[in-house]
Motif scaffolding. Structure first.
Motif, PDB file in Angstrom:
ATOM      1  N   SER A   1      -7.385  -4.782   8.348  1.00  0.00           N
ATOM      2  CA  SER A   1      -7.991  -5.031   6.552  1.00  0.00           C
ATOM      3  C   SER A   1      -7.624  -4.634   5.552  1.00  0.00           C
ATOM      4  O   SER A   1      -5.988  -3.954   5.724  1.00  0.00           O
ATOM      5  N   THR A   2      -7.991  -4.695   5.099  1.00  0.00           N
ATOM      6  CA  THR A   2      -7.045  -5.168   3.195  1.00  0.00           C
ATOM      7  C   THR A   2      -7.903  -4.012   1.622  1.00  0.00           C
ATOM      8  O   THR A   2      -8.607  -4.927   2.399  1.00  0.00           O
ATOM      9  N   ALA A   3      -7.066  -3.173   1.315  1.00  0.00           N
ATOM     10  CA  ALA A   3      -8.148  -3.025  -0.213  1.00  0.00           C
ATOM     11  C   ALA A   3      -7.616  -3.856  -1.119  1.00  0.00           C
ATOM     12  O   ALA A   3      -6.292  -3.491  -1.152  1.00  0.00           O
ATOM     13  N   GLN A   4      -8.694  -4.827  -1.582  1.00  0.00           N
ATOM     14  CA  GLN A   4      -8.234  -5.611  -2.713  1.00  0.00           C
ATOM     15  C   GLN A   4      -8.174  -4.738  -4.194  1.00  0.00           C
ATOM     16  O   GLN A   4      -9.602  -4.071  -4.549  1.00  0.00           O
ATOM     17  N   LEU A   5      -6.977  -4.577  -4.211  1.00  0.00           N
ATOM     18  CA  LEU A   5      -7.211  -3.665  -5.967  1.00  0.00           C
ATOM     19  C   LEU A   5      -7.318  -4.234  -7.417  1.00  0.00           C
ATOM     20  O   LEU A   5      -8.170  -3.987  -8.322  1.00  0.00           O
ATOM     21  N   ALA A   6      -6.926  -5.400  -7.348  1.00  0.00           N
ATOM     22  CA  ALA A   6      -7.180  -6.388  -8.583  1.00  0.00           C
ATOM     23  C   ALA A   6      -6.718  -7.695  -7.725  1.00  0.00           C
ATOM     24  O   ALA A   6      -5.954  -8.809  -7.391  1.00  0.00           O
ATOM     25  N   ILE A   7      -7.445  -9.128  -8.535  1.00  0.00           N
ATOM     26  CA  ILE A   7      -7.602 -10.618  -8.482  1.00  0.00           C
ATOM     27  C   ILE A   7      -8.287 -10.981  -9.610  1.00  0.00           C
ATOM     28  O   ILE A   7      -8.549 -10.599 -10.020  1.00  0.00           O
ATOM     29  N   SER A   8      -7.155 -11.914  -9.459  1.00  0.00           N
ATOM     30  CA  SER A   8      -7.707 -12.609 -10.594  1.00  0.00           C
ATOM     31  C   SER A   8      -7.294 -14.336 -10.364  1.00  0.00           C
ATOM     32  O   SER A   8      -6.572 -15.243  -9.359  1.00  0.00           O
TER      33      SER A   8
ATOM     34  N   LEU B   1      -9.185 -15.867  -1.081  1.00  0.00           N
ATOM     35  CA  LEU B   1      -7.894 -15.985  -0.608  1.00  0.00           C
ATOM     36  C   LEU B   1      -7.345 -17.614  -0.849  1.00  0.00           C
ATOM     37  O   LEU B   1      -5.847 -17.250  -0.341  1.00  0.00           O
ATOM     38  N   ASP B   2      -7.970 -18.443  -1.085  1.00  0.00           N
ATOM     39  CA  ASP B   2      -7.337 -19.705  -1.391  1.00  0.00           C
ATOM     40  C   ASP B   2      -7.542 -19.984  -2.636  1.00  0.00           C
ATOM     41  O   ASP B   2      -7.215 -21.455  -2.683  1.00  0.00           O
ATOM     42  N   ASN B   3      -7.869 -19.585  -3.309  1.00  0.00           N
ATOM     43  CA  ASN B   3      -7.609 -19.889  -4.630  1.00  0.00           C
ATOM     44  C   ASN B   3      -7.174 -19.075  -6.399  1.00  0.00           C
ATOM     45  O   ASN B   3      -7.252 -19.487  -7.093  1.00  0.00           O
ATOM     46  N   PHE B   4      -6.866 -17.666  -5.641  1.00  0.00           N
ATOM     47  CA  PHE B   4      -6.356 -16.876  -6.749  1.00  0.00           C
ATOM     48  C   PHE B   4      -5.059 -17.290  -7.505  1.00  0.00           C
ATOM     49  O   PHE B   4      -4.543 -18.101  -6.908  1.00  0.00           O
TER      50      PHE B   4
ATOM     51  N   SER C   1      -0.264 -16.352   6.318  1.00  0.00           N
ATOM     52  CA  SER C   1       0.737 -17.242   5.921  1.00  0.00           C
ATOM     53  C   SER C   1      -0.036 -17.567   4.340  1.00  0.00           C
ATOM     54  O   SER C   1      -1.567 -17.735   4.483  1.00  0.00           O
ATOM     55  N   PHE C   2       0.578 -17.626   3.892  1.00  0.00           N
ATOM     56  CA  PHE C   2       0.267 -18.256   2.308  1.00  0.00           C
ATOM     57  C   PHE C   2       0.681 -19.379   1.827  1.00  0.00           C
ATOM     58  O   PHE C   2       2.057 -18.500   0.959  1.00  0.00           O
TER      59      PHE C   2
ATOM     60  N   ASN D   1       0.974  -4.823  -1.894  1.00  0.00           N
ATOM     61  CA  ASN D   1       1.343  -6.035  -1.459  1.00  0.00           C
ATOM     62  C   ASN D   1       0.783  -6.843  -2.490  1.00  0.00           C
ATOM     63  O   ASN D   1      -0.182  -6.834  -3.541  1.00  0.00           O
ATOM     64  N   LEU D   2       2.410  -7.537  -3.513  1.00  0.00           N
ATOM     65  CA  LEU D   2       1.739  -8.371  -5.026  1.00  0.00           C
ATOM     66  C   LEU D   2       1.854  -9.873  -4.391  1.00  0.00           C
ATOM     67  O   LEU D   2       3.032  -9.883  -4.001  1.00  0.00           O
ATOM     68  N   MET D   3       1.094 -10.571  -4.411  1.00  0.00           N
ATOM     69  CA  MET D   3       1.323 -12.112  -4.266  1.00  0.00           C
ATOM     70  C   MET D   3       1.214 -12.759  -5.912  1.00  0.00           C
ATOM     71  O   MET D   3       0.385 -12.570  -7.154  1.00  0.00           O
ATOM     72  N   THR D   4       1.826 -13.992  -5.836  1.00  0.00           N
ATOM     73  CA  THR D   4       1.106 -14.611  -7.460  1.00  0.00           C
ATOM     74  C   THR D   4       1.468 -16.496  -6.939  1.00  0.00           C
ATOM     75  O   THR D   4       1.978 -16.551  -5.941  1.00  0.00           O
ATOM     76  N   ARG D   5       0.903 -17.153  -7.340  1.00  0.00           N
ATOM     77  CA  ARG D   5       0.733 -18.716  -6.659  1.00  0.00           C
ATOM     78  C   ARG D   5       2.000 -19.136  -7.494  1.00  0.00           C
ATOM     79  O   ARG D   5       2.201 -19.620  -8.721  1.00  0.00           O
ATOM     80  N   ARG D   6       3.170 -19.683  -7.174  1.00  0.00           N
ATOM     81  CA  ARG D   6       4.113 -20.332  -7.116  1.00  0.00           C
ATOM     82  C   ARG D   6       3.952 -21.377  -8.347  1.00  0.00           C
ATOM     83  O   ARG D   6       4.622 -21.308  -9.227  1.00  0.00           O
TER      84      ARG D   6
END
Length: 201
Positions: free
Chosen positions: A22-29, A35-38, A55-56, A111-116
């Motif tokens: 499980s993950t603590a989600q701190l912020a999302i946009s 998880l498939d369209n942030f 896999s993302f 963890n920080l993730m951005t859509r490429r």
């Protein structure tokens, strides 16, 4: 949205994409994204056992260790890597197969993730014990400040002052994100700073 705050202690918890934790989600946009369209996402997870990363596809990721001895990471096409709390964040592509092993017990990661296709980001670890100034950046769309340890921090920007203690963070949007930032503390502190930029279309 201007200035938003987040706190690891009361963050929303949700299952990993692969169902193994499980993950603590701190912020999302956007705020209602899945998880498939942030566009971008900031989270923290406890890792208590060896396993494969979710896999993302199309996502760029930066991973840091907040607490614990660290992880031994085996990414396809790369030499094995030891990631500890003293390491700079590890940058990798979300579709790359990665297998993680615990060095010595449970860890908490960041963890920080951005859509490429639409965003880029840079996550850096910063250790300060007095005053620190970050220069203005006209290209920054969103800035994140997260206090990992030490503090309290005093953050001054655009005529505004905000305080942070360990486990708390700020997100600065639009005009605030592009301003110079002054951070001060009276105790040795460790923080993470992220600059997120939107790719022009």
């Amino acid at each position: 949205m201007g200035i938003r705050s987040f706190n690891l202690a009361n963050a929303k918890h949700m299952p990993w994409k692969n169902g193994s934790g499980s993950t603590a989600q701190l912020a999302i946009s956007p705020e209602d994204a899945r998880l498939d369209n942030f566009a971008w996402r900031i989270s923290s997870a406890k890792v208590g056992a060896a396993g494969d990363f979710s896999s993302f596809i199309g996502i760029d990721r930066s991973l840091a260790i907040l607490t614990g001895a660290g992880l031994r990471l085996n990414a396809q096409g790369s030499a094995p890597l030891l990631l500890t709390s003293a390491s700079d964040p590890w940058v990798f592509r979300g579709e790359t197969p990665v297998q993680a092993e615990l060095i010595d017990g449970e860890v908490t990661d960041f963890n920080l993730m951005t859509r490429r296709a639409d965003w880029t980001h840079r996550l850096q670890m910063l250790e300060i014990n007095a005053n620190h100034r970050l220069a203005a950046s006209a290209q920054t769309k969103v800035m994140m400040i997260y206090c990992q340890s030490g503090g309290p921090l005093s953050c001054q920007f655009a005529g505004t002052q905000r305080g942070l203690v360990a486990g708390e963070g700020l997100l600065l949007d639009e005009d605030e994100a592009r301003q110079a930032l002054a951070i001060s503390t009276q105790t040795p502190s460790k923080l993470y700073i992220a600059h997120l930029q939107q790719i022009a279309t």
